[in-house]
Design a protein around this motif. Structure first.
Motif, PDB file in Angstrom:
ATOM      1  N   ASN A  39       0.840  -1.203   0.000  1.00  0.00           N
ATOM      2  CA  ASN A  39       0.000   0.000   0.000  1.00  0.00           C
ATOM      3  C   ASN A  39       0.871   1.248   0.000  1.00  0.00           C
ATOM      4  N   ALA A  40       0.292   2.354  -0.427  1.00  0.00           N
ATOM      5  CA  ALA A  40       0.996   3.633  -0.394  1.00  0.00           C
ATOM      6  C   ALA A  40       0.826   4.247   0.996  1.00  0.00           C
ATOM      7  N   TYR A  41       1.925   4.559   1.627  1.00  0.00           N
ATOM      8  CA  TYR A  41       1.921   5.211   2.934  1.00  0.00           C
ATOM      9  C   TYR A  41       3.227   5.967   3.093  1.00  0.00           C
ATOM     10  N   SER A  42       3.310   6.750   4.142  1.00  0.00           N
ATOM     11  CA  SER A  42       4.547   7.486   4.390  1.00  0.00           C
ATOM     12  C   SER A  42       5.114   7.051   5.736  1.00  0.00           C
ATOM     13  N   ILE A  43       6.393   7.282   5.889  1.00  0.00           N
ATOM     14  CA  ILE A  43       7.088   6.920   7.115  1.00  0.00           C
ATOM     15  C   ILE A  43       8.050   8.045   7.468  1.00  0.00           C
ATOM     16  N   ASP A  44       8.171   8.294   8.744  1.00  0.00           N
ATOM     17  CA  ASP A  44       9.176   9.248   9.205  1.00  0.00           C
ATOM     18  C   ASP A  44      10.513   8.511   9.189  1.00  0.00           C
ATOM     19  N   PRO A  45      11.426   8.878   8.302  1.00  0.00           N
ATOM     20  CA  PRO A  45      12.683   8.126   8.211  1.00  0.00           C
ATOM     21  C   PRO A  45      13.530   8.196   9.487  1.00  0.00           C
ATOM     22  N   GLN A  46      13.263   9.182  10.329  1.00  0.00           N
ATOM     23  CA  GLN A  46      13.972   9.279  11.612  1.00  0.00           C
ATOM     24  C   GLN A  46      13.641   8.084  12.515  1.00  0.00           C
ATOM     25  N   ASN A  47      12.521   7.412  12.245  1.00  0.00           N
ATOM     26  CA  ASN A  47      12.173   6.223  13.029  1.00  0.00           C
ATOM     27  C   ASN A  47      13.308   5.214  13.036  1.00  0.00           C
ATOM     28  N   TRP A  48      13.970   5.051  11.899  1.00  0.00           N
ATOM     29  CA  TRP A  48      15.070   4.079  11.812  1.00  0.00           C
ATOM     30  C   TRP A  48      16.160   4.405  12.826  1.00  0.00           C
ATOM     31  N   LEU A  49      16.526   5.671  12.939  1.00  0.00           N
ATOM     32  CA  LEU A  49      17.549   6.087  13.903  1.00  0.00           C
ATOM     33  C   LEU A  49      17.100   5.820  15.333  1.00  0.00           C
ATOM     34  N   ARG A  50      15.881   6.178  15.631  1.00  0.00           N
ATOM     35  CA  ARG A  50      15.374   6.022  16.993  1.00  0.00           C
ATOM     36  C   ARG A  50      15.241   4.551  17.379  1.00  0.00           C
ATOM     37  N   ILE A  51      14.798   3.720  16.455  1.00  0.00           N
ATOM     38  CA  ILE A  51      14.704   2.284  16.743  1.00  0.00           C
ATOM     39  C   ILE A  51      16.085   1.734  17.061  1.00  0.00           C
ATOM     40  N   GLU A  52      17.049   2.101  16.251  1.00  0.00           N
ATOM     41  CA  GLU A  52      18.423   1.630  16.447  1.00  0.00           C
ATOM     42  C   GLU A  52      18.971   2.090  17.795  1.00  0.00           C
ATOM     43  N   LYS A  53      18.716   3.336  18.142  1.00  0.00           N
ATOM     44  CA  LYS A  53      19.266   3.915  19.368  1.00  0.00           C
ATOM     45  C   LYS A  53      18.532   3.434  20.623  1.00  0.00           C
ATOM     46  N   GLU A  54      17.203   3.399  20.579  1.00  0.00           N
ATOM     47  CA  GLU A  54      16.427   3.132  21.778  1.00  0.00           C
ATOM     48  C   GLU A  54      16.052   1.667  21.977  1.00  0.00           C
ATOM     49  N   TYR A  55      16.022   0.891  20.906  1.00  0.00           N
ATOM     50  CA  TYR A  55      15.564  -0.494  21.026  1.00  0.00           C
ATOM     51  C   TYR A  55      16.605  -1.521  20.589  1.00  0.00           C
ATOM     52  N   ASP A  56      17.379  -1.239  19.583  1.00  0.00           N
ATOM     53  CA  ASP A  56      18.429  -2.135  19.088  1.00  0.00           C
ATOM     54  C   ASP A  56      17.985  -3.596  18.973  1.00  0.00           C
ATOM     55  N   ILE A  57      16.832  -3.802  18.376  1.00  0.00           N
ATOM     56  CA  ILE A  57      16.302  -5.154  18.206  1.00  0.00           C
ATOM     57  C   ILE A  57      16.499  -5.671  16.781  1.00  0.00           C
ATOM     58  N   LEU A  58      16.685  -4.753  15.834  1.00  0.00           N
ATOM     59  CA  LEU A  58      16.772  -5.141  14.426  1.00  0.00           C
ATOM     60  C   LEU A  58      18.193  -5.513  14.013  1.00  0.00           C
ATOM     61  N   LEU A  59      18.323  -6.682  13.414  1.00  0.00           N
ATOM     62  CA  LEU A  59      19.594  -7.076  12.806  1.00  0.00           C
ATOM     63  C   LEU A  59      19.718  -6.461  11.423  1.00  0.00           C
ATOM     64  N   ALA A  60      18.629  -6.505  10.687  1.00  0.00           N
ATOM     65  CA  ALA A  60      18.607  -5.996   9.314  1.00  0.00           C
ATOM     66  C   ALA A  60      17.150  -5.867   8.892  1.00  0.00           C
TER      67      ALA A  60
END
Length: 137
Positions: A71-92
């Motif tokens: 579907n067409a939607y938008s995302i705040d690309p800053q989310n990627w930085l915050r996820i990495e900094k605050e949660y660090d759950i994603l490998l890739a």
């Protein structure tokens, strides 16, 4: 193609989480997300999803995320930085794109994280890529 209509859905038998902004499929070490049309995926939504991921996988889990952008939607690309900094759950992560605009957006998002983000032209390509990550083998 929707994840539920693929052979992966039958093979992996995921837990389906339905949220007001999208559907998420929790598999072993992998989450497939399909946001709804017109959503703007902001940090509040990201935190809701991350809390659900922690409940399901545990706080020390390391997972991959596939954004199946049917579907067409938008995302705040800053989310990627915050996820990495605050949660660090994603490998890739892999972003499955179905049109040129999505490909351009995915290319932009790659610049907002140190983690690997693979742009894929099909769900099959994304699943193959995740299955072959050295972190899971």
């Amino acid at each position: 193609m929707k994840f539920e209509k693929t052979p992966y859905f039958e093979k992996l038998k995921p837990y389906k989480l339905e949220l007001p902004f999208g559907n998420y499929f929790f598999c072993k070490n992998l989450v497939v997300g399909e946001l709804f049309e017109g959503v703007h995926f902001d940090w509040i939504m990201a935190k809701i999803l991350l809390q659900e991921i922690y409940k399901f996988y545990g706080e020390n889990a390391k997972i991959c995320y596939i954004a199946n952008r049917i579907n067409a939607y938008s995302i705040d690309p800053q989310n990627w930085l915050r996820i990495e900094k605050e949660y660090d759950i994603l490998l890739a992560s892999a972003i499955v794109v179905y049109n040129n605009a999505s490909y351009i957006n995915a290319s932009l998002e790659k610049h907002f994280t140190k983690k690997s983000i693979k742009r894929c032209l099909s769900l099959n390509e994304a699943m193959d890529w995740v299955e072959n990550l050295r972190e899971f083998n």
